[in-house]
Design an enzyme around this catalytic site. Structure first.
Site, PDB file in Angstrom:
ATOM      1  N   LYS A  68       1.064   4.958   2.378  1.00 14.66           N
ATOM      2  CA  LYS A  68       0.574   3.575   2.498  1.00 14.66           C
ATOM      3  C   LYS A  68       1.284   2.813   3.617  1.00 14.66           C
ATOM      4  CE  LYS A  68       1.515   0.677  -0.852  1.00 14.66           C
ATOM      5  NZ  LYS A  68       1.972   1.643  -1.827  1.00 14.66           N
ATOM      6  N   THR A  70       2.814   4.075   6.181  1.00 10.29           N
ATOM      7  CA  THR A  70       2.451   4.698   7.453  1.00 10.29           C
ATOM      8  C   THR A  70       1.113   4.164   7.951  1.00 10.29           C
ATOM      9  OG1 THR A  70       3.645   6.684   6.771  1.00 10.29           O
ATOM     10  CG2 THR A  70       2.119   6.916   8.613  1.00 10.29           C
ATOM     11  N   ARG A  91       7.784  -4.821   2.946  1.00 13.91           N
ATOM     12  CA  ARG A  91       8.930  -4.997   2.060  1.00 13.91           C
ATOM     13  C   ARG A  91      10.139  -4.259   2.622  1.00 13.91           C
ATOM     14  NH1 ARG A  91       7.182  -2.292  -3.075  1.00 13.91           N
ATOM     15  NH2 ARG A  91       6.077  -1.033  -1.545  1.00 13.91           N
ATOM     16  N   LYS A 102      11.896   9.122  -3.617  1.00 15.51           N
ATOM     17  CA  LYS A 102      10.745   8.664  -2.856  1.00 15.51           C
ATOM     18  C   LYS A 102      11.017   8.586  -1.353  1.00 15.51           C
ATOM     19  CE  LYS A 102       7.342   4.891  -2.884  1.00 15.51           C
ATOM     20  NZ  LYS A 102       7.527   4.404  -1.514  1.00 15.51           N
ATOM     21  N   ALA A 270       6.824  -2.469  -7.508  1.00 16.34           N
ATOM     22  CA  ALA A 270       5.575  -2.935  -8.120  1.00 16.34           C
ATOM     23  C   ALA A 270       5.400  -2.435  -9.547  1.00 16.34           C
ATOM     24  CB  ALA A 270       4.377  -2.505  -7.278  1.00 16.34           C
ATOM     25  N   PHE A 298       3.006   0.582  -4.636  1.00 18.30           N
ATOM     26  CA  PHE A 298       2.313   1.575  -5.458  1.00 18.30           C
ATOM     27  C   PHE A 298       0.796   1.402  -5.371  1.00 18.30           C
ATOM     28  CE2 PHE A 298       6.549   1.645  -7.688  1.00 18.30           C
ATOM     29  CZ  PHE A 298       6.913   2.896  -7.218  1.00 18.30           C
ATOM     30  N   PHE A 378      -4.015  14.628   6.606  1.00 20.20           N
ATOM     31  CA  PHE A 378      -2.943  15.625   6.629  1.00 20.20           C
ATOM     32  C   PHE A 378      -3.453  16.871   7.356  1.00 20.20           C
ATOM     33  CE2 PHE A 378      -1.015  12.791   3.769  1.00 20.20           C
ATOM     34  CZ  PHE A 378       0.263  13.204   3.433  1.00 20.20           C
ATOM     35  N   TRP A 406       0.016   9.400  11.406  1.00 19.66           N
ATOM     36  CA  TRP A 406       1.304  10.090  11.479  1.00 19.66           C
ATOM     37  C   TRP A 406       1.439  10.800  12.825  1.00 19.66           C
ATOM     38  CZ3 TRP A 406       3.936  14.490  12.455  1.00 19.66           C
ATOM     39  CH2 TRP A 406       5.235  14.581  11.954  1.00 19.66           C
TER      40      TRP A 406
END
Length: 552
Positions: A68, A70, A91, A102, A270, A298, A378, A406
């Protein structure tokens, strides 16, 4: 190359150059070295009215990864490539996930904010200031009890916990005050992680220093022996706690790899807090840029719902568009595929897992805001899988765009940015999920049925008593902040995909009057997480020349 290697090879612009892109002069920022700065309060007051707001959210997270942050960074860079004056509002990372499982929260690949190591570690000291302020209040509370307890506080009913910005399960439940008579009054206590603290929520919802002080003064620290609430204002330490946050309240300015301005400030989780960056940061971005891209924590069931129902009313602005991030990998996992089998094409599992995304699309459209799906690509995704996912979105009257951010940064999100520009040009009518005058129980039911897709709610005996008590106190008019597992729409993390006919189990309610909401604790969600068997910290290294590796 790894994320950190890509970040370390980037030549950053001086922070004064980044500030100038937003119309900020050198005397309107406070520099923390060459590449970080705090934006002075009221530096944006001469700026125009709010620009467009884009909220990035996602499906329920899985071990397969969604990306998210990224996508948020990549989308911001893409809008800047399209010659739009853009700011990103994110954030701040917590050391808990950075050192745990994470990882950091600065994006990835060629879609990152930098300086990556600084942001993921100590940054400008905001987390430390919050931790110190929180624990100063805890010390003042225990000192008050020790020194005679003139407020008649019941040591068994102290709500205020100590905090630490690292996952430490050993501190969840402790006993303090042991030892000699001068060591304090023994009582049970516990630690939360800093990002779950009410002070973090207050910092993220305060509109200025005066509002910060008002909110801190309203904090309920506990109850008297006759069960009456006691606040920080009654303890007469409001200003002492506020002054510890006088610098932390200022938003932080950094840049992306492509030098797009990024304002990073506040970091509530969250799943156990409200999951949005600060109102001040977002307002600053909205005033200084034509397009602000922000994210919520999240999945859409947690962070985005809280953005709409808790943050937006304070912000004074609702999103002009919502971007829901999904990956083929994660949706196959929601469809029952094991993590080690995700590289194999599996259209049936993708179709099954799409139910999770479909629920989030419906819940976001419920607010009357246009939605687009960002398919975060991906390398193992097949052309057939990507085409199928786009088709599934179209069948649900929702546009979708493949974003290869990415590998390509903003260039990989140009199509997504074009779709966002079209959506934000539409006229919308925001539809709140609930009204303030509704009963707390009804607000909770609205979230469960309309956002989670559940059947209803079951309250513990303690929660039922609290519902009655909060109504008597007049607290029932506050919004609701659900504390729930991030992995499922239900309160059972094992129920992935789109579970149906489930009940949410509420065990306790916690008043956060300073923040301005009621926290609803469900299932087995913890406010102090633990570290995994092999934490990310075990893979980090510091070379003799100061170069960091293994940080992601």
């Amino acid at each position: 190359m790894t994320d950190i290697e890509i970040a370390q090879q980037t030549k950053m612009e001086k922070i004064t150059q980044v500030a100038a892109k937003l119309g900020l002069a050198a005397d309107q920022i406070e520099q923390y070295g060459d590449y970080k700065a705090k934006i002075k309060l009221n530096a944006d007051q001469a700026a125009k009215s709010f620009g467009k707001l884009v909220l990035v959210t996602s499906i329920n997270p899985t071990p397969a990864g969604e990306g998210k942050s990224t996508v948020t960074v990549g989308l911001g860079d893409a809008l800047a490539q399209l010659k739009q004056k853009t700011a990103i509002a994110l954030r701040e990372p917590s050391l808990g996930p950075v050192m745990g499982m994470k990882g950091g929260a600065t994006g990835g690949g060629y879609s990152q904010v930098v300086p990556m190591e600084d942001i993921n570690l100590h940054f400008t000291g905001d987390m430390h200031a919050l931790t110190t302020a929180n624990n100063t209040l805890a010390a003042l509370i225990d000192n008050h009890i020790y020194q005679g307890n003139h407020l008649n506080l019941d040591p068994r009913r102290i709500l205020w916990k100590r905090v630490l910005d690292i996952n430490d399960r050993a501190l969840r439940h402790i006993v303090i005050g042991l030892g000699s008579p001068t060591s304090g009054v023994p009582r049970e206590d516990g630690f939360d992680i800093t990002v779950a603290s009410e002070l973090m929520a207050i910092l993220c919802l305060a509109e200025n220093l005066a509002d910060l002080k008002r909110r801190i003064g309203r904090i309920v620290i506990g109850y008297t022996y006759d069960k009456q609430p006691v606040t920080v204002a009654q303890l007469k330490v409001t200003d002492a706690i506020s002054l510890l946050l006088k610098d932390a309240i200022k938003p932080n300015l950094v840049q992306t790899l492509a030098h797009t301005p990024a304002i990073i400030h506040g970091g509530p989780f969250a799943n156990i807090a409200h999951g949005c960056n600060s109102v001040l940061a977002t307002q600053t971005a909205l005033r200084l840029a034509d397009y602000t891209v922000t994210e919520s924590g999240f999945g859409a069931d947690l962070g985005a719902e809280k953005f709409m129902d808790i943050k937006a009313p304070v912000l004074g602005k609702t999103p002009d568009a919502v971007v829901i991030v999904a990956t083929v990998r994660a949706l196959k996992m929601h469809g029952g595929v094991a993590k080690d089998q995700l590289a194999t094409e599996n259209i049936p599992a993708l179709k099954t897992g799409f139910a999770n995304l479909k629920r989030h699309i419906a819940s976001m459209k419920r607010y009357g805001v246009p939605v687009v799906v960002a398919i975060n690509q991906f390398t193992a995704d097949t052309a057939a899988e990507l085409a199928e996912l786009k088709a599934l979105c179209q069948q649900n009257n929702t546009s979708a765009s493949v974003a290869n951010v990415w590998a390509k940064g903003g260039t990989g999100a140009l199509e997504l940015a074009e779709q966002v520009l079209k959506l934000t040009a539409q006229k919308t009518e925001f539809l709140p999920l609930y009204q303030p005058e509704m009963e707390l129980e009804e607000k909770i039911k609205q979230i469960i049925t309309q956002i989670y897709g559940g059947r209803g709610v079951e309250f513990s005996a303690k929660a039922k008593r609290q519902l009655r008590q909060f109504k008597q106190q007049g607290w029932d008019k506050l919004p609701v902040c659900m504390a729930k597992t991030q992995y499922s729409l239900s309160d059972n993390p094992k129920l992935i995909g789109e579970p149906t006919d489930f009940t949410i189990h509420v065990r306790e309610l916690v008043p956060k009057l300073g923040a301005g909401f009621i926290v609803v604790l469900t299932g087995n969600v913890l406010t102090m997480p633990g570290l995994p068997k092999v934490p990310a910290a075990a893979k980090m290294a510091l070379a003799d020349d100061g170069t960091i590796s293994g940080l992601y």
